[in-house]
Design a protein around this motif. Structure first.
Motif, PDB file in Angstrom:
ATOM      1  N   MET A  90       0.836  -1.195   0.000  1.00  0.00           N
ATOM      2  CA  MET A  90       0.000   0.000   0.000  1.00  0.00           C
ATOM      3  C   MET A  90       0.877   1.254   0.000  1.00  0.00           C
ATOM      4  O   MET A  90       2.021   1.217   0.414  1.00  0.00           O
ATOM      5  N   HIS A 140       5.085  -1.263   3.287  1.00  0.00           N
ATOM      6  CA  HIS A 140       4.301  -0.250   2.589  1.00  0.00           C
ATOM      7  C   HIS A 140       5.183   0.945   2.225  1.00  0.00           C
ATOM      8  O   HIS A 140       6.166   1.243   2.909  1.00  0.00           O
ATOM      9  N   ASP A 185      -3.225   5.127  -1.264  1.00  0.00           N
ATOM     10  CA  ASP A 185      -4.336   4.254  -0.886  1.00  0.00           C
ATOM     11  C   ASP A 185      -4.996   4.735   0.395  1.00  0.00           C
ATOM     12  O   ASP A 185      -6.202   4.584   0.594  1.00  0.00           O
ATOM     13  N   THR A 236      -9.558   7.650  -2.012  1.00  0.00           N
ATOM     14  CA  THR A 236      -8.525   7.382  -1.018  1.00  0.00           C
ATOM     15  C   THR A 236      -9.157   7.307   0.367  1.00  0.00           C
ATOM     16  O   THR A 236      -9.955   8.175   0.727  1.00  0.00           O
ATOM     17  N   GLU A 264      -5.580  -1.480   6.469  1.00  0.00           N
ATOM     18  CA  GLU A 264      -5.400  -2.422   5.357  1.00  0.00           C
ATOM     19  C   GLU A 264      -6.720  -3.060   4.946  1.00  0.00           C
ATOM     20  O   GLU A 264      -6.994  -3.240   3.747  1.00  0.00           O
ATOM     21  N   VAL A 268      -8.814  -0.520   2.914  1.00  0.00           N
ATOM     22  CA  VAL A 268      -8.251  -0.330   1.572  1.00  0.00           C
ATOM     23  C   VAL A 268      -8.510  -1.552   0.706  1.00  0.00           C
ATOM     24  O   VAL A 268      -8.886  -1.433  -0.468  1.00  0.00           O
ATOM     25  N   HIS A 269      -8.328  -2.751   1.296  1.00  0.00           N
ATOM     26  CA  HIS A 269      -8.576  -3.982   0.543  1.00  0.00           C
ATOM     27  C   HIS A 269     -10.030  -4.062   0.094  1.00  0.00           C
ATOM     28  O   HIS A 269     -10.322  -4.461  -1.038  1.00  0.00           O
ATOM     29  N   LYS A 297     -12.065  -1.570  -0.478  1.00  0.00           N
ATOM     30  CA  LYS A 297     -12.278  -0.594  -1.552  1.00  0.00           C
ATOM     31  C   LYS A 297     -11.728  -1.123  -2.868  1.00  0.00           C
ATOM     32  O   LYS A 297     -12.345  -0.958  -3.933  1.00  0.00           O
ATOM     33  N   GLU A 298     -10.574  -1.778  -2.817  1.00  0.00           N
ATOM     34  CA  GLU A 298      -9.982  -2.353  -4.034  1.00  0.00           C
ATOM     35  C   GLU A 298     -10.847  -3.465  -4.591  1.00  0.00           C
ATOM     36  O   GLU A 298     -10.986  -3.621  -5.809  1.00  0.00           O
TER      37      GLU A 298
END
Length: 348
Positions: A1, A32, A86, A111, A322, A325-326, A328-329
Motif C-alpha cells: 500500500m 508499505h 491508498d 482514497t 489495510e 483499503v482492501h 475498496k480495491e
C-alpha cells in the motif's frame, strides 16, 4: 500500500513515547510505501491536490527497535499527488487547520482518509460531546458553551455544585483547564475576561466551556482508544499533586486500567456514532463513567498502553487500515469486471 501521514514535523517527535511513530513504524515494517507531510505542505499543482513529502527510502532494513528506527530514518523529498495514495492518516496536532482539509476533499472518494474529513470538521473541538446528549446525562456531564460573560456567570451562580470546570473551547493537552469554586466567585468575571478576550464589540473573542465537575476528577481520568467503534486499550492518568489535569504533558502519570462496566456501556453507546461520523480512530477521556472529551486529530497513548499491557495497538490500527483499503480495491475490481462484461456484450 501507499500511505501518507499528514502530521507534525518529524523533528518534533519524541521517539520514546510518540503514537504516530508507532503507526509509521508498523507501516514501514510491513513493506508499505510511506510518505510524511504536514498541513503546511499541502498544495495544488495543475489543479491537482498534492503535498511536499518526505518518503521513506528502503535502503536499510527496518529495525524492530522504534527509537533506532527513528534515528536511522532516511527520506527522499518529492511532491506527490494525494490521489495516488491508498490511505491518508491524519495525525496533525490540534488545533485543526480547517482550510487544510479543503485540499483533501478532491481525493476522498478514491482514497481512504482516517479520520474522515467531515468527521474532523464536526468533532475537532469540545462541543462535539454535546451531540451525544440525546439520551441524557448518564454519560455526559452538563456542558455550557458561550462567549457571554453574563450568561456564564448566571450558570455558575445557579449551579448546585460547589465547583465547576472552566476551559477554552479549542484547548488541548490539558491547557487552560481549571477548577473554579463558589468560594472564589469574585474572581470568576476576571477569569472570563481572560479566557473570552476580544474587544467591547466581541471581535476576536473566544468561546469557553463551563462544565459540571465530575466527582473523582481529582483522582484522574481514563484515556480509552477506540478503533472502528470499539475500545482497544485504556490507561488511567493520574494528575500531579495539586493539579486537576491528568494529561501526561501536564505532569500526570499513567497506570494500568481495566474498563469498568459503566465505561464499557459508554463505549457501546458512543461507538456507533463515532463510526457514522467517520471517526475510526479516536481517544476518549472519561471520568467517573462520563465522557469528557473526544480526541480525533492525533489521539495518543499507544506506547503507554502497550507498555502497561504488553500489547502492540499499532498492529490493530494498521490491520484496520489495510482491511478498509482492501475492501475498496475489491469493490473497484468487481466494478471493472462488470463494466467489461457489459462492454463485451455490446461488442460486434
Amino acid at each position: 500500500m501507499k500511505i501518507c501521514f499528514i502530521m507534525y514535523p518529524w523533528s518534533a517527535i519524541d521517539p520514546e513515547a510518540d503514537s504516530t511513530l508507532r503507526l509509521i513504524h508498523e507501516c514501514v515494517k510491513r513493506g508499505h510505501t510511506v510518505a510524511l507531510s504536514t498541513v503546511n505542505n499541502l498544495t495544488i499543482r495543475d489543479s491537482v491536490a498534492s503535498a511536499f513529502c518526505d518518503v521513506f527510502t528502503k535502503k536499510n532494513k527496518c529495525s524492530d527497535n522504534i527509537v533506532a528506527f527513528y534515528k536511522a530514518a532516511d527520506f527522499k523529498k518529492a511532491q506527490l499527488p494525494l490521489g495516488g495514495f491508498d490511505a491518508i492518516i491524519m495525525r496533525a496536532n490540534p488545533p485543526l487547520d480547517a482550510l487544510a482539509l479543503n485540499f483533501l476533499d478532491s481525493v476522498r472518494s478514491g482514497t481512504f482518509i482516517m479520520n474522515d474529513l467531515d468527521g474532523l470538521r464536526i468533532a475537532n473541538n469540545k462541543i462535539y460531546t454535546a451531540s451525544f446528549q440525546d439520551t441524557a446525562s448518564e454519560f455526559i456531564p452538563a456542558t455550557h458553551v458561550s462567549k457571554s460573560r453574563d450568561y456564564l456567570e448566571r450558570i455558575f451562580q445557579d449551579s448546585q455544585s460547589d465547583k465547576m470546570i472552566l476551559k477554552p473551547l479549542d484547548g488541548f493537552g490539558g491547557r487552560g483547564v481549571i477548577v473554579i469554586e463558589k468560594s472564589a466567585q469574585q474572581s470568576f468575571r476576571s477569569l472570563l475576561d481572560f479566557y473570552i478576550g476580544g474587544d467591547e464589540h466581541g471581535k476576536g473573542s473566544n468561546y469557553v466551556i463551563l462544565q459540571d465537575y465530575v466527582e473523582g476528577a481529582e483522582e484522574g481520568d481514563v484515556r480509552i482508544l477506540m478503533l472502528n467503534g470499539e475500545p482497544i486499550g485504556a490507561m488511567k492518568r493520574i494528575p500531579d499533586s495539586g493539579d486537576v489535569r491528568s494529561n501526561v504533558h501536564a505532569g500526570g502519570r499513567v497506570v494500568k486500567h481495566k474498563l469498568t462496566a459503566q465505561e464499557k456501556r459508554l463505549c457501546k453507546y458512543i461507538g456507533p456514532k463515532l463510526v457514522r461520523d467517520g471517526l475510526y480512530f479516536t481517544g476518549i477521556d472519561v471520568i467517573g463513567g462520563k465522557l469528557i472529551e473526544v480526541n480525533v486529530l492525533s489521539p495518543g497513548g499507544i506506547m503507554r498502553i502497550n507498555k502497561l499491557n504488553r500489547v502492540k495497538l499499532q498492529v490493530d490500527v494498521i490491520d484496520f487500515v489495510e482491511s478498509v483499503v482492501h475492501a475498496k480495491e475489491l469493490v473497484l475490481s468487481r466494478k471493472n469486471e462488470f463494466r467489461k462484461a457489459i462492454e463485451d456484450a455490446n461488442a460486434v
